[in-house]
Design a protein around this motif. Structure first.
Motif, short mmCIF file in Angstrom:
data_model
loop_
_atom_site.label_atom_id
_atom_site.label_comp_id
_atom_site.label_asym_id
_atom_site.label_seq_id
_atom_site.Cartn_x
_atom_site.Cartn_y
_atom_site.Cartn_z
N TYR A 73 0.81 -1.23 0.00
CA TYR A 73 0.00 0.00 0.00
C TYR A 73 0.84 1.27 0.00
N GLN A 111 9.38 10.16 12.29
CA GLN A 111 8.81 9.04 11.54
C GLN A 111 9.56 8.86 10.23
N GLY A 112 9.71 7.62 9.82
CA GLY A 112 10.38 7.39 8.54
C GLY A 112 10.28 5.97 8.07
N GLY A 144 9.57 1.89 12.36
CA GLY A 144 9.39 0.51 11.96
C GLY A 144 10.02 -0.51 12.90
N ARG A 165 1.79 0.86 13.92
CA ARG A 165 0.47 0.27 13.71
C ARG A 165 0.61 -1.23 13.47
N GLU A 167 -1.40 -2.73 11.71
CA GLU A 167 -1.87 -2.73 10.31
C GLU A 167 -3.09 -3.62 10.08
N ARG A 187 5.17 -8.23 13.94
CA ARG A 187 4.71 -6.86 14.23
C ARG A 187 4.08 -6.81 15.63
N MET A 206 -5.29 0.82 9.05
CA MET A 206 -5.99 1.62 8.04
C MET A 206 -7.43 1.15 7.98
N PRO A 236 -8.12 6.48 6.86
CA PRO A 236 -8.55 5.75 5.66
C PRO A 236 -7.35 5.35 4.81
N PHE A 237 -7.41 4.19 4.19
CA PHE A 237 -6.44 3.84 3.15
C PHE A 237 -6.60 4.81 1.99
N ILE A 238 -5.49 5.26 1.42
CA ILE A 238 -5.52 6.12 0.23
C ILE A 238 -4.53 5.54 -0.77
N TYR A 310 7.71 12.71 1.12
CA TYR A 310 7.29 11.64 2.02
C TYR A 310 5.88 11.21 1.60
N ILE A 312 3.67 8.70 1.22
CA ILE A 312 3.21 7.33 1.49
C ILE A 312 1.88 7.05 0.77
N TYR A 313 1.12 8.11 0.46
CA TYR A 313 -0.05 7.97 -0.41
C TYR A 313 -0.19 9.25 -1.23
N1 SAH Z 1 7.91 2.84 8.66
C1 SAH Z 1 7.09 3.19 9.80
C2 SAH Z 1 6.13 4.32 9.49
C3 SAH Z 1 5.11 3.96 8.47
S1 SAH Z 1 4.13 5.29 7.88
C4 SAH Z 1 6.39 1.95 10.28
O1 SAH Z 1 6.55 0.90 9.67
O2 SAH Z 1 5.71 1.98 11.29
C5 SAH Z 1 2.83 5.32 9.08
C6 SAH Z 1 1.54 4.64 8.71
O3 SAH Z 1 0.99 5.18 7.53
C7 SAH Z 1 1.62 3.16 8.42
O4 SAH Z 1 1.69 2.41 9.60
C8 SAH Z 1 0.34 2.90 7.60
O5 SAH Z 1 -0.72 2.42 8.41
C9 SAH Z 1 0.00 4.29 7.05
N2 SAH Z 1 -0.01 4.27 5.57
C10 SAH Z 1 0.98 3.82 4.75
N3 SAH Z 1 0.55 3.85 3.47
C11 SAH Z 1 -0.72 4.31 3.48
C12 SAH Z 1 -1.71 4.54 2.49
N4 SAH Z 1 -1.47 4.28 1.20
N5 SAH Z 1 -2.90 5.04 2.88
C13 SAH Z 1 -3.17 5.30 4.17
N6 SAH Z 1 -2.28 5.08 5.15
C14 SAH Z 1 -1.07 4.60 4.82
#
Ligand code: SAH
Length: 353
Positions: A73, A111-112, A144, A165, A167, A187, A206, A236-238, A310, A312-313
């Motif tokens: 994701y 965070q990273g 992480g 999380r 997850e 995890r 999510m 929400p997932f994005i 950064y 992630i989405y």
């Molecule tokens: N590397 C760290 C931080 C992850 S980013 C770790 O592993 O914990 C933080 C959170 O963003 C993730 O735990 C995930 O639940 C959320 N995330 C990642 N991709 C996403 C997406 N596409 N949509 C919504 N949330 C997302």
């Protein structure tokens, strides 16, 4: 008027009891607007009775977009060749903290991705330097899975909170979201280790991630019951471009808000953020979450020139009131619904009421 069954279940939760699967299912499949409004209002009342109208702020510094993991994701998964990569230096991170200190923040969240260059020693050293310069601030890590020895070293260096999380609790669902070398139990084990080391621990999931079912979410709520985290982040997932889930649809804002209400009713003392993902999908997302029981916001304090990286989405919000530089805007936004920014560290307190 919400029905009798709903009142009975909410009373059971409010009395500190967990629920049966069928009761979680009932709550997670509520369709009636009055019922949902009843839950939302119950959650908001609980949050206010525990925390007043103060909303804690945490300054978020996104320290690296390099990651050795390949979560399906996530936009910064290692196999995304089009992701822009950056990593902050220790000096840049310390400068962010100095800026955050001047703005009035008392908590920094680093965070990273799991960046192999920002290894465990490096992270411990950065935490140590922040702690030396700002001994009274809460340092939170979200970097992480690193292993017990690393968590211990970070703790000794001065970190006191860790966000990770889970997850998704369900092993099969976890396997659909992650590559074969990651698994749900390691995890969860990491979360237990973090708790054992005395961290205030944050978990979460999510909402609406690909293939997620109501049963998966019930498992998530039941897992949180077991873990009793201090902080719970849900959003929400994005979809993120150039990932296997690029063409999946986003999670529902409304269902995320319902889930925030349920978390607040079940975990009255927990620190629950109104997440950036909600603010990304809906202009009122942050306020809606607060009015459903959330009591934390995490403004972005990363250096301006890396914020977009950064990713992630897609379209992740980092400007406007998501930005640490706009605290006045956030104050005004909260004042508009009768809330205010609480600048204190906002540690977890058992029996906050
Ligand atoms: N590397 C760290 C931080 C992850 S980013 C770790 O592993 O914990 C933080 C959170 O963003 C993730 O735990 C995930 O639940 C959320 N995330 C990642 N991709 C996403 C997406 N596409 N949509 C919504 N949330 C997302």
């Amino acid at each position: 008027m919400a029905d009798k069954m709903l009142h009975a279940i909410v009373n059971r939760l409010a009395a500190g009891h967990s629920l049966e699967r069928s009761q979680w299912r009932y709550l997670l499949t509520l369709r009636d607007d009055d019922d949902k409004e009843f839950l939302r209002r119950s959650a908001a009342d609980i949050a206010v009775s525990h925390f007043g109208k103060g909303i804690y702020v945490r300054a978020l510094v996104e320290i690296s977009s390099y990651c050795r993991n390949n979560c399906n994701y996530c936009g910064i998964r290692c196999s995304n060749k089009s992701a822009s990569r950056y990593r902050l230096t220790k000096e840049q991170i310390l400068n962010c903290c100095k800026e955050g200190d001047m703005m009035g923040f008392n908590t920094f969240v680093l965070q990273g991705g799991e960046d192999p260059i920002q290894d465990n020693e490096w992270i411990a050293d950065v935490v140590k330097s922040i702690h030396a310069e700002f001994p009274d601030k809460a340092i939170t890590l979200s970097v992480g899975e690193r292993g017990y020895d690393a968590y211990r070293a970070f703790r000794e260096a001065g970190a006191c909170r860790y966000l990770m999380r889970h997850e998704t609790r369900d092993e099969a669902h976890y396997a659909r979201l992650h590559p074969a070398n990651m698994n749900a139990s390691s995890r969860r084990n990491a979360l237990l280790q973090l708790k054992e080391l005395g961290y205030q621990v944050g978990s979460g999931m999510m909402i609406g991630s690909p293939y997620q079912t109501i049963d998966n979410l019930i498992d998530d709520f039941m897992f949180l019951d077991e873990l009793q985290p201090h902080m719970i982040g849900i959003g929400p997932f994005i979809p993120a471009q150039n990932t296997p889930f690029e063409y999946f649809k986003s999670g529902s804002v409304e269902f995320t808000i319902l889930s925030v209400s349920l978390l607040r009713i079940r975990f009255p003392n927990a620190l629950i953020p109104a997440t950036t993902a909600l603010a990304t999908l809906h202009p009122q997302g942050r306020l809606m979450a607060i009015l459903a029981g959330a009591n934390v916001v995490m403004p972005n304090l990363s250096p301006m020139d890396v914020r977009e990286k950064y990713a992630i989405y897609d379209n992740k919000k980092s400007n406007g009131n998501e930005s640490a530089q706009q605290l006045k805007g956030l104050e005004n936004e909260l004042a508009g619904i009768g809330y205010y920014v609480d600048y204190s560290r906002g540690d977890y307190v058992e029996n906050k009421k």
